[in-house]
Motif scaffolding. Structure first.
Motif, PDB file in Angstrom:
ATOM      1  N   LYS A  13       0.862  -1.180   0.000  1.00  0.00           N
ATOM      2  CA  LYS A  13       0.000   0.000   0.000  1.00  0.00           C
ATOM      3  C   LYS A  13       0.905   1.239   0.000  1.00  0.00           C
ATOM      4  O   LYS A  13       1.854   1.338   0.770  1.00  0.00           O
ATOM      5  CB  LYS A  13      -0.900  -0.001   1.236  1.00  0.00           C
ATOM      6  CG  LYS A  13      -1.889   1.130   1.243  1.00  0.00           C
ATOM      7  CD  LYS A  13      -2.800   1.049   2.442  1.00  0.00           C
ATOM      8  CE  LYS A  13      -3.733   2.247   2.379  1.00  0.00           C
ATOM      9  NZ  LYS A  13      -4.825   2.168   3.298  1.00  0.00           N
ATOM     10  N   GLY A  14       0.623   2.181  -0.856  1.00  0.00           N
ATOM     11  CA  GLY A  14       1.417   3.398  -0.941  1.00  0.00           C
ATOM     12  C   GLY A  14       2.750   3.202  -1.635  1.00  0.00           C
ATOM     13  O   GLY A  14       3.667   3.999  -1.469  1.00  0.00           O
ATOM     14  N   SER A  15       2.870   2.151  -2.431  1.00  0.00           N
ATOM     15  CA  SER A  15       4.107   1.851  -3.144  1.00  0.00           C
ATOM     16  C   SER A  15       4.537   2.995  -4.054  1.00  0.00           C
ATOM     17  O   SER A  15       3.710   3.582  -4.765  1.00  0.00           O
ATOM     18  CB  SER A  15       3.884   0.585  -3.987  1.00  0.00           C
ATOM     19  OG  SER A  15       4.846   0.458  -5.001  1.00  0.00           O
ATOM     20  N   THR A  16       5.820   3.313  -4.045  1.00  0.00           N
ATOM     21  CA  THR A  16       6.327   4.328  -4.967  1.00  0.00           C
ATOM     22  C   THR A  16       6.244   3.826  -6.407  1.00  0.00           C
ATOM     23  O   THR A  16       6.141   4.630  -7.333  1.00  0.00           O
ATOM     24  CB  THR A  16       7.775   4.724  -4.627  1.00  0.00           C
ATOM     25  OG1 THR A  16       8.604   3.561  -4.612  1.00  0.00           O
ATOM     26  CG2 THR A  16       7.851   5.433  -3.285  1.00  0.00           C
ATOM     27  N   ASN A  17       6.266   2.522  -6.592  1.00  0.00           N
ATOM     28  CA  ASN A  17       6.116   1.954  -7.933  1.00  0.00           C
ATOM     29  C   ASN A  17       4.715   2.218  -8.480  1.00  0.00           C
ATOM     30  O   ASN A  17       4.543   2.624  -9.623  1.00  0.00           O
ATOM     31  CB  ASN A  17       6.408   0.446  -7.907  1.00  0.00           C
ATOM     32  CG  ASN A  17       7.834   0.161  -7.552  1.00  0.00           C
ATOM     33  OD1 ASN A  17       8.705   0.205  -8.397  1.00  0.00           O
ATOM     34  ND2 ASN A  17       8.089  -0.096  -6.282  1.00  0.00           N
ATOM     35  N   GLU A  18       3.714   2.009  -7.628  1.00  0.00           N
ATOM     36  CA  GLU A  18       2.353   2.313  -8.051  1.00  0.00           C
ATOM     37  C   GLU A  18       2.180   3.816  -8.259  1.00  0.00           C
ATOM     38  O   GLU A  18       1.502   4.247  -9.202  1.00  0.00           O
ATOM     39  CB  GLU A  18       1.333   1.804  -7.043  1.00  0.00           C
ATOM     40  CG  GLU A  18      -0.092   2.015  -7.537  1.00  0.00           C
ATOM     41  CD  GLU A  18      -1.136   1.426  -6.616  1.00  0.00           C
ATOM     42  OE1 GLU A  18      -2.198   2.074  -6.482  1.00  0.00           O
ATOM     43  OE2 GLU A  18      -0.907   0.343  -6.050  1.00  0.00           O
ATOM     44  N   ALA A  19       2.803   4.616  -7.409  1.00  0.00           N
ATOM     45  CA  ALA A  19       2.723   6.074  -7.573  1.00  0.00           C
ATOM     46  C   ALA A  19       3.307   6.484  -8.928  1.00  0.00           C
ATOM     47  O   ALA A  19       2.757   7.365  -9.607  1.00  0.00           O
ATOM     48  CB  ALA A  19       3.450   6.786  -6.441  1.00  0.00           C
ATOM     49  N   ALA A  20       4.409   5.853  -9.331  1.00  0.00           N
ATOM     50  CA  ALA A  20       5.007   6.172 -10.633  1.00  0.00           C
ATOM     51  C   ALA A  20       4.038   5.835 -11.760  1.00  0.00           C
ATOM     52  O   ALA A  20       3.884   6.614 -12.711  1.00  0.00           O
ATOM     53  CB  ALA A  20       6.324   5.429 -10.804  1.00  0.00           C
ATOM     54  N   LEU A  21       3.358   4.693 -11.657  1.00  0.00           N
ATOM     55  CA  LEU A  21       2.399   4.324 -12.704  1.00  0.00           C
ATOM     56  C   LEU A  21       1.152   5.202 -12.680  1.00  0.00           C
ATOM     57  O   LEU A  21       0.635   5.580 -13.738  1.00  0.00           O
ATOM     58  CB  LEU A  21       2.020   2.848 -12.586  1.00  0.00           C
ATOM     59  CG  LEU A  21       3.133   1.865 -12.930  1.00  0.00           C
ATOM     60  CD1 LEU A  21       2.678   0.432 -12.689  1.00  0.00           C
ATOM     61  CD2 LEU A  21       3.613   2.044 -14.364  1.00  0.00           C
ATOM     62  N   ARG A  22       0.675   5.544 -11.497  1.00  0.00           N
ATOM     63  CA  ARG A  22      -0.482   6.454 -11.422  1.00  0.00           C
ATOM     64  C   ARG A  22      -0.114   7.820 -12.017  1.00  0.00           C
ATOM     65  O   ARG A  22      -0.929   8.460 -12.678  1.00  0.00           O
ATOM     66  CB  ARG A  22      -0.966   6.598  -9.986  1.00  0.00           C
ATOM     67  CG  ARG A  22      -1.646   5.359  -9.458  1.00  0.00           C
ATOM     68  CD  ARG A  22      -2.313   5.600  -8.103  1.00  0.00           C
ATOM     69  NE  ARG A  22      -2.956   4.394  -7.628  1.00  0.00           N
ATOM     70  CZ  ARG A  22      -4.113   3.917  -8.072  1.00  0.00           C
ATOM     71  NH1 ARG A  22      -4.765   4.556  -9.020  1.00  0.00           N
ATOM     72  NH2 ARG A  22      -4.627   2.808  -7.584  1.00  0.00           N
ATOM     73  N   THR A  23       1.111   8.229 -11.796  1.00  0.00           N
ATOM     74  CA  THR A  23       1.583   9.485 -12.382  1.00  0.00           C
ATOM     75  C   THR A  23       1.680   9.341 -13.894  1.00  0.00           C
ATOM     76  O   THR A  23       1.324  10.267 -14.631  1.00  0.00           O
ATOM     77  CB  THR A  23       2.931   9.886 -11.761  1.00  0.00           C
ATOM     78  OG1 THR A  23       2.757   9.985 -10.338  1.00  0.00           O
ATOM     79  CG2 THR A  23       3.416  11.219 -12.306  1.00  0.00           C
TER      80      THR A  23
END
Length: 179
Positions: A13-23
């Motif tokens: 949860k709150g992964s920087t990897n997911e944040a990169a993809l959401r961005t």
């Protein structure tokens, strides 16, 4: 419209990897339609005996999503010097169906600057698996873009300008390669 399926190799949860993809979804160039795959945690453990019809519905959905995409964009962490087990499990399920065969694939490496190998071992593993699957790696769209937790806003997007610009650049390179 070019369809890109974005796959995060982290269940955190709150992964920087997911944040990169959401961005990446937020900064994608016109004409590129991205979808974030969210079913990795629901996939059964890979067993070749189960890789036949009727497939588990979650596996069938994964394969259908890959088949419907024009390209894949992956962002995965490194865990214990390789790919996280849950993400390797997802990749194992992609082999038997053939949907990833010659599919254009790129990846973002969001490992923090402090990561021992910068995610390099995970991406070497990823390159090896994608090679077995005969995926078409789009080298110009693969990028190391370190993202730290403070770079991520409460909305789950990378808010720092330089990483956002580099993510947009990777997406532009992917769009250009897909023509």
């Amino acid at each position: 419209m070019t369809k890109v399926l974005m796959i995060c190799g982290s269940l955190r949860k709150g992964s920087t990897n997911e944040a990169a993809l959401r961005t990446a979804l937020a900064v994608a160039p016109a004409g590129l339609d991205g979808t974030l795959y969210t079913g990795m945690g629901d996939l059964p453990h890979f067993n070749p005996d189960d890789d036949r019809d009727p497939l588990d519905p979650v596996v069938a959905d994964l394969r259908a999503a890959i088949g419907a995409a024009d390209a894949l964009l992956i962002c995965t962490p490194e865990y214990a010097g390789a790919l996280p087990g849950s993400f390797k499990n997802l990749l194992d399920w992609t082999i038997g169906g053939g949907e990833i065969y010659e599919k254009p694939v790129a990846w973002l490496n969001a490992a923090s600057p402090a990561a021992p190998t910068g995610g390099g071992d995970a991406h070497a593993s990823l390159r090896k698996v994608l090679g077995y699957a005969s995926a078409a790696i789009i080298e110009d769209a693969c990028a190391r873009i370190p993202v730290t937790r403070p770079d991520v806003g409460e909305d789950g997007l990378v808010r720092t300008a330089e990483p956002r610009e580099r993510i947009a650049g990777a997406l532009a390179a992917l769009a250009a390669a897909l023509g």
